[in-house]
Design a protein around this motif. Structure first.
Motif, PDB file in Angstrom:
ATOM      1  N   VAL A   9       0.835  -1.199   0.000  1.00 27.88           N
ATOM      2  CA  VAL A   9       0.000   0.000   0.000  1.00 27.88           C
ATOM      3  C   VAL A   9       0.873   1.253   0.000  1.00 27.88           C
ATOM      4  N   ALA A  10       1.946   1.246   0.774  1.00 25.31           N
ATOM      5  CA  ALA A  10       2.853   2.400   0.822  1.00 25.31           C
ATOM      6  C   ALA A  10       3.493   2.633  -0.540  1.00 25.31           C
ATOM      7  N   ALA A  11       3.870   1.568  -1.229  1.00 20.66           N
ATOM      8  CA  ALA A  11       4.470   1.699  -2.557  1.00 20.66           C
ATOM      9  C   ALA A  11       3.454   2.250  -3.549  1.00 20.66           C
ATOM     10  N   LEU A  12       2.205   1.801  -3.484  1.00 15.44           N
ATOM     11  CA  LEU A  12       1.173   2.324  -4.383  1.00 15.44           C
ATOM     12  C   LEU A  12       0.895   3.807  -4.110  1.00 15.44           C
ATOM     13  N   ILE A  13       0.868   4.174  -2.847  1.00 13.61           N
ATOM     14  CA  ILE A  13       0.655   5.588  -2.503  1.00 13.61           C
ATOM     15  C   ILE A  13       1.823   6.436  -3.011  1.00 13.61           C
ATOM     16  N   ALA A  14       3.044   5.932  -2.851  1.00 15.45           N
ATOM     17  CA  ALA A  14       4.215   6.665  -3.332  1.00 15.45           C
ATOM     18  C   ALA A  14       4.169   6.832  -4.849  1.00 15.45           C
ATOM     19  N   LEU A  15       3.821   5.777  -5.569  1.00 10.86           N
ATOM     20  CA  LEU A  15       3.719   5.869  -7.033  1.00 10.86           C
ATOM     21  C   LEU A  15       2.609   6.841  -7.439  1.00 10.86           C
ATOM     22  N   GLY A  16       1.505   6.815  -6.718  1.00  9.99           N
ATOM     23  CA  GLY A  16       0.420   7.754  -7.003  1.00  9.99           C
ATOM     24  C   GLY A  16       0.843   9.191  -6.775  1.00  9.99           C
ATOM     25  N   VAL A  18       3.930  10.371  -6.981  1.00 10.54           N
ATOM     26  CA  VAL A  18       4.867  10.727  -8.052  1.00 10.54           C
ATOM     27  C   VAL A  18       4.093  11.033  -9.333  1.00 10.54           C
ATOM     28  N   ALA A  19       3.101  10.234  -9.655  1.00  8.08           N
ATOM     29  CA  ALA A  19       2.292  10.485 -10.853  1.00  8.08           C
ATOM     30  C   ALA A  19       1.546  11.818 -10.738  1.00  8.08           C
ATOM     31  N   LEU A  20       1.013  12.107  -9.573  1.00  7.74           N
ATOM     32  CA  LEU A  20       0.320  13.371  -9.361  1.00  7.74           C
ATOM     33  C   LEU A  20       1.270  14.557  -9.488  1.00  7.74           C
ATOM     34  N   SER A  21       2.485  14.406  -9.012  1.00 17.10           N
ATOM     35  CA  SER A  21       3.442  15.508  -9.102  1.00 17.10           C
ATOM     36  C   SER A  21       3.833  15.810 -10.547  1.00 17.10           C
ATOM     37  N   LEU A  22       3.704  14.832 -11.435  1.00 20.60           N
ATOM     38  CA  LEU A  22       4.034  15.064 -12.845  1.00 20.60           C
ATOM     39  C   LEU A  22       2.973  15.893 -13.559  1.00 20.60           C
ATOM     40  N   VAL A  23       1.738  15.864 -13.102  1.00 19.00           N
ATOM     41  CA  VAL A  23       0.660  16.579 -13.791  1.00 19.00           C
ATOM     42  C   VAL A  23       0.195  17.826 -13.043  1.00 19.00           C
ATOM     43  N   TRP A  24       0.598  18.000 -11.796  1.00 17.88           N
ATOM     44  CA  TRP A  24       0.160  19.153 -11.002  1.00 17.88           C
ATOM     45  C   TRP A  24       0.973  20.381 -11.401  1.00 17.88           C
ATOM     46  N   PRO A  25       0.351  21.557 -11.489  1.00 17.92           N
ATOM     47  CA  PRO A  25       1.106  22.769 -11.843  1.00 17.92           C
ATOM     48  C   PRO A  25       2.249  23.016 -10.858  1.00 17.92           C
ATOM     49  N   GLN A  26       3.354  23.443 -11.413  1.00 17.77           N
ATOM     50  CA  GLN A  26       4.553  23.639 -10.606  1.00 17.77           C
ATOM     51  C   GLN A  26       4.634  25.078 -10.118  1.00 17.77           C
ATOM     52  N   GLY A  27       4.926  25.291  -8.881  1.00 18.13           N
ATOM     53  CA  GLY A  27       5.131  26.629  -8.349  1.00 18.13           C
ATOM     54  C   GLY A  27       3.838  27.417  -8.252  1.00 18.13           C
ATOM     55  N   LEU A  28       3.982  28.716  -8.160  1.00 17.83           N
ATOM     56  CA  LEU A  28       2.829  29.596  -8.026  1.00 17.83           C
ATOM     57  C   LEU A  28       2.412  30.106  -9.400  1.00 17.83           C
ATOM     58  N   GLY A  29       1.348  29.588  -9.932  1.00 17.33           N
ATOM     59  CA  GLY A  29       0.803  30.070 -11.183  1.00 17.33           C
ATOM     60  C   GLY A  29       1.480  29.538 -12.427  1.00 17.33           C
ATOM     61  N   VAL A  30       2.436  28.665 -12.302  1.00 16.68           N
ATOM     62  CA  VAL A  30       3.131  28.126 -13.465  1.00 16.68           C
ATOM     63  C   VAL A  30       2.349  26.928 -13.984  1.00 16.68           C
ATOM     64  N   ARG A  31       2.188  26.850 -15.290  1.00 16.19           N
ATOM     65  CA  ARG A  31       1.423  25.760 -15.893  1.00 16.19           C
ATOM     66  C   ARG A  31       2.212  24.460 -15.895  1.00 16.19           C
ATOM     67  N   SER A  32       1.502  23.363 -16.027  1.00 14.37           N
ATOM     68  CA  SER A  32       2.131  22.050 -16.133  1.00 14.37           C
ATOM     69  C   SER A  32       2.838  21.937 -17.481  1.00 14.37           C
ATOM     70  N   PRO A  33       3.722  20.944 -17.624  1.00 14.14           N
ATOM     71  CA  PRO A  33       4.391  20.736 -18.913  1.00 14.14           C
ATOM     72  C   PRO A  33       3.394  20.454 -20.033  1.00 14.14           C
ATOM     73  N   ALA A  34       3.869  20.483 -21.252  1.00  6.23           N
ATOM     74  CA  ALA A  34       3.044  20.454 -22.459  1.00  6.23           C
ATOM     75  C   ALA A  34       1.948  19.387 -22.508  1.00  6.23           C
ATOM     76  N   PRO A  35       2.201  18.136 -22.245  1.00  5.92           N
ATOM     77  CA  PRO A  35       1.106  17.183 -22.425  1.00  5.92           C
ATOM     78  C   PRO A  35      -0.060  17.411 -21.466  1.00  5.92           C
ATOM     79  N   PHE A  36       0.176  18.050 -20.330  1.00  7.70           N
ATOM     80  CA  PHE A  36      -0.857  18.167 -19.316  1.00  7.70           C
ATOM     81  C   PHE A  36      -1.391  19.584 -19.165  1.00  7.70           C
ATOM     82  N   GLY A  37      -0.567  20.583 -19.418  1.00  3.38           N
ATOM     83  CA  GLY A  37      -0.968  21.969 -19.207  1.00  3.38           C
ATOM     84  C   GLY A  37      -1.825  22.500 -20.334  1.00  3.38           C
ATOM     85  N   HIS A  38      -2.359  23.683 -20.125  1.00 11.47           N
ATOM     86  CA  HIS A  38      -3.175  24.351 -21.132  1.00 11.47           C
ATOM     87  C   HIS A  38      -2.511  25.666 -21.498  1.00 11.47           C
TER      88      HIS A  38
END
Length: 86
Positions: A9-16, A18-38
């Motif tokens: 369960v801990a490994a699944l939560i950690a992977l989740g 990490v996956a969330l951090s790849l699609v969440w906007p970075q910093g204050l007001g900065v958009r996500s990278p190209a495949p995910f951001g608008h």
């Protein structure tokens, strides 16, 4: 709690996370990278205000240039009329 269940369960939560951090906007007001951001789209009102300000600034610069050219022409005309004629 069984260690096999806990670490799985801990490994699944950690992977989740990490996956969330790849699609969440970075910093204050900065958009996500190209495949995910608008692309950032400005509202029409903001765009119109910026264009209006640019036109106003350009008009003021042109008016200042015209005033400078008139002043220079007048100074040259005054200098030419004040020069002694032989």
């Amino acid at each position: 709690m069984n260690d096999k269940v806990f670490y799985s369960v801990a490994a699944l939560i950690a992977l989740g996370m990490v996956a969330l951090s790849l699609v969440w906007p970075q910093g204050l007001g900065v958009r996500s990278p190209a495949p995910f951001g608008h692309a950032i789209e400005l509202p029409d009102q903001v765009r119109a205000e910026r264009e209006r300000a640019e036109r106003k600034e350009k008009r003021h610069a042109e008016e200042a240039a015209e005033r400078a050219a008139r002043a220079q022409a007048q100074a040259e005309g005054d200098a030419a009329s004040a020069a002694p004629v032989n």
